[in-house]
Design an enzyme around this catalytic site. Sequence first.
Site, PDB file in Angstrom:
ATOM      1  N   ASP A  85     -47.581  -9.632 -50.196  1.00  0.00           N
ATOM      2  CA  ASP A  85     -47.600  -8.287 -50.785  1.00  0.00           C
ATOM      3  C   ASP A  85     -48.863  -8.105 -51.632  1.00  0.00           C
ATOM      4  O   ASP A  85     -49.519  -7.054 -51.590  1.00  0.00           O
ATOM      5  CB  ASP A  85     -46.319  -7.994 -51.593  1.00  0.00           C
ATOM      6  CG  ASP A  85     -45.965  -9.093 -52.593  1.00  0.00           C
ATOM      7  OD1 ASP A  85     -46.567 -10.187 -52.536  1.00  0.00           O
ATOM      8  OD2 ASP A  85     -45.076  -8.857 -53.435  1.00  0.00           O
TER       9      ASP A  85
ATOM     10  N   TYR B 106     -40.675 -12.328 -34.563  1.00  0.00           N
ATOM     11  CA  TYR B 106     -40.797 -11.640 -33.271  1.00  0.00           C
ATOM     12  C   TYR B 106     -39.999 -12.337 -32.177  1.00  0.00           C
ATOM     13  O   TYR B 106     -39.583 -11.718 -31.207  1.00  0.00           O
ATOM     14  CB  TYR B 106     -42.269 -11.568 -32.827  1.00  0.00           C
ATOM     15  CG  TYR B 106     -43.030 -10.407 -33.408  1.00  0.00           C
ATOM     16  CD1 TYR B 106     -43.245 -10.312 -34.774  1.00  0.00           C
ATOM     17  CD2 TYR B 106     -43.542  -9.410 -32.590  1.00  0.00           C
ATOM     18  CE1 TYR B 106     -43.955  -9.257 -35.308  1.00  0.00           C
ATOM     19  CE2 TYR B 106     -44.254  -8.348 -33.114  1.00  0.00           C
ATOM     20  CZ  TYR B 106     -44.456  -8.276 -34.469  1.00  0.00           C
ATOM     21  OH  TYR B 106     -45.161  -7.226 -34.993  1.00  0.00           O
TER      22      TYR B 106
ATOM     23  N   LYS C 117     -44.761 -15.401 -48.009  1.00  0.00           N
ATOM     24  CA  LYS C 117     -43.895 -15.059 -49.139  1.00  0.00           C
ATOM     25  C   LYS C 117     -43.096 -16.305 -49.499  1.00  0.00           C
ATOM     26  O   LYS C 117     -41.870 -16.356 -49.337  1.00  0.00           O
ATOM     27  CB  LYS C 117     -42.967 -13.892 -48.741  1.00  0.00           C
ATOM     28  CG  LYS C 117     -43.661 -12.534 -48.672  1.00  0.00           C
ATOM     29  CD  LYS C 117     -43.827 -11.870 -50.038  1.00  0.00           C
ATOM     30  CE  LYS C 117     -42.498 -11.379 -50.571  1.00  0.00           C
ATOM     31  NZ  LYS C 117     -42.676 -10.769 -51.938  1.00  0.00           N
TER      32      LYS C 117
ATOM     33  N   ASP D 290     -53.248  -3.653 -39.469  1.00  0.00           N
ATOM     34  CA  ASP D 290     -53.331  -2.187 -39.401  1.00  0.00           C
ATOM     35  C   ASP D 290     -53.976  -1.637 -40.673  1.00  0.00           C
ATOM     36  O   ASP D 290     -54.791  -0.714 -40.631  1.00  0.00           O
ATOM     37  CB  ASP D 290     -51.937  -1.551 -39.229  1.00  0.00           C
ATOM     38  CG  ASP D 290     -51.642  -1.136 -37.782  1.00  0.00           C
ATOM     39  OD1 ASP D 290     -52.030  -1.906 -36.872  1.00  0.00           O
ATOM     40  OD2 ASP D 290     -51.032  -0.073 -37.569  1.00  0.00           O
TER      41      ASP D 290
ATOM     42  N   ASP E 146     -49.355  -8.433 -38.393  1.00  0.00           N
ATOM     43  CA  ASP E 146     -49.300  -7.117 -37.743  1.00  0.00           C
ATOM     44  C   ASP E 146     -49.578  -6.026 -38.780  1.00  0.00           C
ATOM     45  O   ASP E 146     -50.408  -5.139 -38.583  1.00  0.00           O
ATOM     46  CB  ASP E 146     -47.912  -6.925 -37.116  1.00  0.00           C
ATOM     47  CG  ASP E 146     -47.771  -5.585 -36.426  1.00  0.00           C
ATOM     48  OD1 ASP E 146     -48.731  -5.161 -35.747  1.00  0.00           O
ATOM     49  OD2 ASP E 146     -46.715  -4.945 -36.568  1.00  0.00           O
TER      50      ASP E 146
HETATM   51  C1  IPM Z   1     -49.677  -4.889 -32.175  1.00  0.00           C
HETATM   52  C2  IPM Z   1     -48.443  -4.048 -31.909  1.00  0.00           C
HETATM   53  C3  IPM Z   1     -47.338  -4.891 -31.297  1.00  0.00           C
HETATM   54  C4  IPM Z   1     -46.910  -5.933 -32.321  1.00  0.00           C
HETATM   55  C5  IPM Z   1     -46.093  -4.123 -30.813  1.00  0.00           C
HETATM   56  C6  IPM Z   1     -46.432  -2.968 -29.923  1.00  0.00           C
HETATM   57  C7  IPM Z   1     -45.132  -5.040 -30.104  1.00  0.00           C
HETATM   58  O1  IPM Z   1     -48.040  -3.388 -33.052  1.00  0.00           O
HETATM   59  O2  IPM Z   1     -50.174  -5.534 -31.239  1.00  0.00           O
HETATM   60  O3  IPM Z   1     -50.188  -4.869 -33.285  1.00  0.00           O
HETATM   61  O4  IPM Z   1     -46.100  -5.656 -33.213  1.00  0.00           O
HETATM   62  O5  IPM Z   1     -47.399  -7.054 -32.202  1.00  0.00           O
HETATM   63 MN    MN Z   2     -49.454  -3.568 -34.705  1.00  0.00          MN
END
Ligand code: IPM
Ligand code: MN
Length: 352
Positions: free
Chosen positions: A221, A137, A188, A249, A245
Amino acid sequence: MTQTLLLLPGDGIGPEVCAEVRKIASALTNDLKIDEKIYGGASYDAHGAPLTDETLQAALEADAVLMGACGGPQWAKVPRHLRPEAALLGLRKEMQVYANLRPALCFDALADASSLKREVVAGLDIMIVRELTGGVYFGEPRGIDDMPDGQRRGYDTQVYTTSEIERVSRVAFELARGRRNKVTSAEKSNVMESGVLWREVVTDLHAREYADVELEHMLADNAAMQLVRRPTQFDVLVTDNLFGDILSDAAAQLTGSLGMLPSAALGDAGKPGLYEPIHGSAPDIAGQGIANPLAAILSFEMALRWSLDRADIADRLYAAVIKALEDGARTRDIGGQLTTAQMGDAVLKALG
Ligand code: IPM
Ligand code: MN
Ligand code: NAD
């Protein structure tokens, strides 16, 4: 002493879910000062910058910062450093909140809202610890260059130092001691040098200071697959910025919806924490008043616990969220019909 919570509603559903946090905060305590600043795309439109010096200063001076969400398709063509997401990354970096706690918890009342079978997600309680201020990042160099043969070349840099890996791993081990005493570290190392270093540093720290905690290394993975195969095997999962990240999710959906997962981004002791739902601005449902505010409300609950030293109120709020869900309160993403405001009201009612 009155503490200050800085609210950064941002864009899309951000202001919608933050309005519910405000309602609940004022019902819970009159001892908390809530400031609000413009942020993200809204700030770019008004001031030409997604994170103004004034907003940044207010964040650094607050006791805790709660962010709604930022971003949206209308800012897709804005130069990267002025996009709403740049505000988010800038804030994380400036606040030095390197450890991002993303708890994926399946509330019993919602076990049927998950896309996985109830028996796979029942009792799920994972704490993902995502490194938040390093890795790909922020790594340099990065860019898109023109090549002599007429092609273009896009590149990013994944980079971690020993101290960056060690401080986030320390947070993971400390958390595990107060939970089920197990840490899974995901990278990884089979293909990446930063992954090799990650594994070495975690192994060394474990041997030196945390030998009482069970440590497992897993390739990222495989971790993604294990999360959907048998998610209850995880207790604390520590990983880098990008894998964290993605894995968070995926973990969110185990709990029923992305609209359920809060987060706390913490730095060294004494610094303000940054709290945010892990979902984004949800442009597809923004303005309809149907977003699930629970991720934002639970992020406030984490702020009360981790930054504002109000575990007493946090416990009450947490119990109220569970009660509201047990009483059948559901927004559309978790299989119901309530609006954002009605879900906030259901939590208020459960608070009594
Ligand atoms: C998160 C989001 C952010 C990230 C984006 C919007 C920059 O996806 O907070 O999970 O990738 O960290
Ligand atoms: Mn995210
Ligand atoms: P998203 O998280 O905004 O939405 C993904 C899906 O989940 C959508 O279908 C959305 O409707 C649903 N969803 C998300 N939150 C919900 C909620 N509270 N209630 C009900 N449904 C919900 O991700 P995206 O669509 O990939 O990204 C949209 C924008 O948000 C992008 O600009 C992205 O960069 C930004 N983003 C910001 C943050 C943040 O501010 N912390 C986090 C992630 C994405």
